[in-house]
Design a protein around this motif. Structure first.
Motif, mmCIF file in Angstrom:
data_model
loop_
_atom_site.group_PDB
_atom_site.id
_atom_site.type_symbol
_atom_site.label_atom_id
_atom_site.label_comp_id
_atom_site.label_asym_id
_atom_site.label_seq_id
_atom_site.Cartn_x
_atom_site.Cartn_y
_atom_site.Cartn_z
ATOM 1 N N PHE A 163 16.214 16.778 -1.714
ATOM 2 C CA PHE A 163 15.608 16.700 -0.388
ATOM 3 C C PHE A 163 14.798 15.420 -0.185
ATOM 4 O O PHE A 163 14.632 14.961 0.947
ATOM 5 C CB PHE A 163 14.695 17.907 -0.142
ATOM 6 N N GLN A 164 14.287 14.836 -1.277
ATOM 7 C CA GLN A 164 13.439 13.648 -1.149
ATOM 8 C C GLN A 164 14.159 12.488 -0.477
ATOM 9 O O GLN A 164 13.548 11.693 0.243
ATOM 10 C CB GLN A 164 12.904 13.224 -2.516
ATOM 11 N N LYS A 165 15.458 12.367 -0.708
ATOM 12 C CA LYS A 165 16.178 11.249 -0.084
ATOM 13 C C LYS A 165 16.269 11.423 1.435
ATOM 14 O O LYS A 165 16.285 10.424 2.174
ATOM 15 C CB LYS A 165 17.563 11.074 -0.694
ATOM 16 N N PHE A 166 16.283 12.667 1.905
ATOM 17 C CA PHE A 166 16.224 12.897 3.354
ATOM 18 C C PHE A 166 14.848 12.501 3.889
ATOM 19 O O PHE A 166 14.739 11.874 4.942
ATOM 20 C CB PHE A 166 16.493 14.377 3.664
ATOM 21 N N ILE A 167 13.818 12.888 3.154
ATOM 22 C CA ILE A 167 12.444 12.577 3.585
ATOM 23 C C ILE A 167 12.224 11.072 3.616
ATOM 24 O O ILE A 167 11.643 10.527 4.558
ATOM 25 C CB ILE A 167 11.430 13.279 2.657
ATOM 26 N N ARG A 168 12.715 10.382 2.568
ATOM 27 C CA ARG A 168 12.567 8.908 2.536
ATOM 28 C C ARG A 168 13.328 8.248 3.677
ATOM 29 O O ARG A 168 12.915 7.203 4.184
ATOM 30 C CB ARG A 168 13.070 8.363 1.193
ATOM 31 N N ALA A 169 14.425 8.861 4.098
ATOM 32 C CA ALA A 169 15.222 8.309 5.200
ATOM 33 C C ALA A 169 14.667 8.700 6.561
ATOM 34 O O ALA A 169 15.232 8.319 7.599
ATOM 35 C CB ALA A 169 16.667 8.776 5.074
ATOM 36 N N GLY A 170 13.560 9.448 6.572
ATOM 37 C CA GLY A 170 12.955 9.851 7.833
ATOM 38 C C GLY A 170 13.690 10.976 8.532
ATOM 39 O O GLY A 170 13.536 11.173 9.741
ATOM 40 N N LYS A 171 14.486 11.735 7.773
ATOM 41 C CA LYS A 171 15.249 12.825 8.367
ATOM 42 C C LYS A 171 14.511 14.141 8.113
ATOM 43 O O LYS A 171 14.220 14.479 6.972
ATOM 44 C CB LYS A 171 16.658 12.869 7.775
ATOM 45 N N PRO A 172 14.212 14.869 9.175
ATOM 46 C CA PRO A 172 13.376 16.072 9.034
ATOM 47 C C PRO A 172 14.078 17.218 8.308
ATOM 48 O O PRO A 172 15.293 17.390 8.405
ATOM 49 C CB PRO A 172 13.059 16.453 10.479
ATOM 50 N N ILE A 173 13.285 17.988 7.591
ATOM 51 C CA ILE A 173 13.745 19.188 6.898
ATOM 52 C C ILE A 173 12.870 20.352 7.336
ATOM 53 O O ILE A 173 11.649 20.229 7.378
ATOM 54 C CB ILE A 173 13.647 19.031 5.372
ATOM 55 N N VAL A 174 13.503 21.459 7.669
ATOM 56 C CA VAL A 174 12.772 22.691 7.948
ATOM 57 C C VAL A 174 13.235 23.721 6.931
ATOM 58 O O VAL A 174 14.416 24.036 6.831
ATOM 59 C CB VAL A 174 13.017 23.200 9.377
ATOM 60 N N MET A 175 12.289 24.245 6.159
ATOM 61 C CA MET A 175 12.580 25.219 5.121
ATOM 62 C C MET A 175 12.299 26.611 5.657
ATOM 63 O O MET A 175 11.257 26.849 6.270
ATOM 64 C CB MET A 175 11.724 24.922 3.889
ATOM 65 N N ILE A 176 13.226 27.521 5.421
ATOM 66 C CA ILE A 176 13.102 28.894 5.912
ATOM 67 C C ILE A 176 12.958 29.860 4.749
ATOM 68 O O ILE A 176 13.608 29.698 3.712
ATOM 69 C CB ILE A 176 14.357 29.276 6.733
#
Length: 349
Positions: free
Chosen positions: A131-144
């Protein structure tokens, strides 16, 4: 040659910026929206998603990663969330990890290289699968449903501890003191929270707490059945049981029938989720219910909001300032559906 944005601008008299905002899901005045949609129909305009994606670095696609697609709880949330995302112009790519951490890593990597705009995830494991690579790319993550300590993202949870505590308190109020629990895997966030609620209720009510009164399943039907048999054989004087997951509830009820246990005369039962199954059971089960539609709405709304914030942040550095990134955790309340599976106990342990 197909119609272009310039053709729509010429037909409507509106600027390219307004038309672009509409096509990218932004807000435009109602009268301008009507003009643009009329022009789109008349000119048979079609958005070239590939070209737009290359230009804007947006694919209008959301990745969804879940542990089990055949899990009713997960399926209800994903179905609802997908409808909401579609209404905002987003397609979805759903990856079923079969509760396998390696599959989860592969799914996250796959979605990253497919350039999805963001993720809705229900984690399978306890460590970050990428998931960190999404965060570094500025792409949001929502965890359910579950959260991970080493991943900083928005979370939509339910009050699992409070749900379990409430269920056990109901059994205590009915006079039960020796109450068993079928718990989930130790490495799963929801299982730990529900176990904590069970233990808290027993402590606060001075009820019997013994390790042998808790059997651990694996959030499957077979796991629930095995745990139910273990509890019954090891605790012949147990008068009630709380089952902390839907699949395990199904398995436990199957085993109860096989063992010939009369509910609620010999054993009071509170299960988890799925109103239809609870109604079909004889007697009708009392169950904890989770707000799947609300979870889906919160998850989809949060992701869309973060995507809009990211898009509007393109100009945030013009004044030399960076907008501080914040995350939110939303915790929703569970419900309870009263059945006929709990009976007042005359036993004292």
């Amino acid at each position: 040659m197909g119609a272009t944005m310039k053709d729509i601008a010429k037909r409507t008299g509106l600027g390219l910026a307004t038309i672009s905002s509409y096509l990218n899901g932004g807000n435009v005045r109602e009268k301008n929206r009507i003009k643009i949609e009329e022009a789109i129909r008349e000119l048979h305009f079609e958005v070239n998603e590939v070209a737009r994606g290359l230009k804007t670095n947006r694919t209008k696609t959301i990745g969804i990663v879940i542990p089990e697609l055949n899990n009713i709880f997960f399926a209800e949330i994903i179905t609802e969330a997908e409808d909401i995302l579609r209404s905002h112009g987003y397609a979805t790519m759903i990856c079923d990890c079969r509760s396998d951490t390696e599959r989860e890593k592969e799914a996250v990597d796959f979605l990253y290289h497919r350039r999805v705009d963001g993720l809705i995830v229900m984690p399978t494991g306890t460590s970050d699968p990428g998931f960190q690579k999404f965060i570094r790319a500025g792409k949001p993550i929502v965890m359910i449903d579950r959260k991970m300590k080493d991943v900083c993202c928005d979370c939509i949870l339910v009050d699992n501890e409070g749900a379990a505590e409430d269920a056990v308190n109901r059994l205590v109020r009915a006079g039960h003191r020796k109450i068993g629990m079928i718990a989930g895997p130790e490495d799963v966030y929801t299982a730990r929270e529900r176990q904590r609620g069970y233990e808290k209720a027993l402590r606060e009510n001075n009820a019997v707490y013994e390790e042998g009164l808790m059997a651990r399943g694996n959030y499957t039907i077979a796991g629930g059945a095995k745990a139910m048999r273990q509890l019954w054989e090891n605790n012949p004087d147990m008068t009630a049981v709380f089952i902390s997951n839907y699949e395990m509830t199904v398995g436990a009820m199957m085993e109860i029938n096989d063992l010939g246990i009369r509910v609620p005369d010999e054993l009071s039962v509170i299960g988890f989720d799925n109103v239809d199954f609870a109604k079909a059971s004889v007697p009708r089960l009392s169950i904890v219910t989770q707000p799947t539609a609300q979870i889906a709405q919160e998850a989809a709304d949060t992701l869309i909001e973060k995507l809009q914030e990211r898009d509007s942040a393109v100009n945030q550095k013009e004044d030399g300032q960076d907008r501080k990134k914040t995350t939110v955790t939303v915790t929703l309340k569970t419900g309870f559906v009263e059945g006929r599976s709990v009976k007042a106990s005359g036993k004292v342990s």
